[in-house]
Scaffold this motif. Structure first.
Motif, PDB file in Angstrom:
ATOM      1  N   ARG A 122       9.861   6.257  -1.579  1.00 38.95           N
ATOM      2  CA  ARG A 122      11.072   5.502  -2.140  1.00 38.95           C
ATOM      3  C   ARG A 122      11.167   4.158  -1.764  1.00 38.95           C
ATOM      4  N   SER A 123      10.643   3.503  -0.747  1.00 40.30           N
ATOM      5  CA  SER A 123      10.464   1.984  -0.514  1.00 40.30           C
ATOM      6  C   SER A 123       9.724   1.341  -1.467  1.00 40.30           C
TER       7      SER A 123
ATOM      8  N   GLN B 129       7.650  10.641   1.828  1.00 41.40           N
ATOM      9  CA  GLN B 129       8.639  10.371   1.000  1.00 41.40           C
ATOM     10  C   GLN B 129       9.472   9.315   1.243  1.00 41.40           C
ATOM     11  N   GLU B 130       9.642   8.766   2.554  1.00 46.16           N
ATOM     12  CA  GLU B 130      10.075   7.283   2.884  1.00 46.16           C
ATOM     13  C   GLU B 130       9.465   6.272   2.244  1.00 46.16           C
TER      14      GLU B 130
END
Length: 102
Positions: free
Chosen positions: A99-100, A95-96
């Motif tokens: 997002r990035s 997920q991170e």
């Protein structure tokens, strides 16, 4: 978190970072897999050797393909607790990354 555990993680990281560059490469990680300390380390995290490759994939930086010291320490603390923790952290990391990437 337990201060003793964090100190042990620092020692383990430095031992497995054989060239001293501040990161554990896939080659260094593979060498560490043959080391009894790696077995003890995974055991302390309530993981087994079958989780080792997943652990590397989760903790390794996409940019360098190696595990940086801070990622190792934070990741190990997050992974503590067994295979379900490995899967949960993998999902969090994905997920991170998504997002990035946006």
């Amino acid at each position: 978190y337990n201060e003793r555990l964090v100190r042990q993680l620092y020692v383990i990281f430095r031992d497995f970072d054989q060239n001293g560059n501040g990161a554990i490469s896939w080659g260094e990680f593979q060498l560490a897999l043959a080391d009894e300390r790696m077995h003890a380390f995974l055991n302390a995290l309530e993981l087994d050797m079958s989780d080792a490759v997943k652990v590397f994939q989760i903790l390794a930086s996409e940019k360098t393909g190696a595990i940086e010291e801070s990622d190792f320490l934070l990741g190990c603390l997050r992974l503590r607790g067994g295979a379900t923790a490995v899967d949960m952290v993998r999902m969090q990391m994905e997920q991170e990354w998504m997002r990035s990437a946006l």
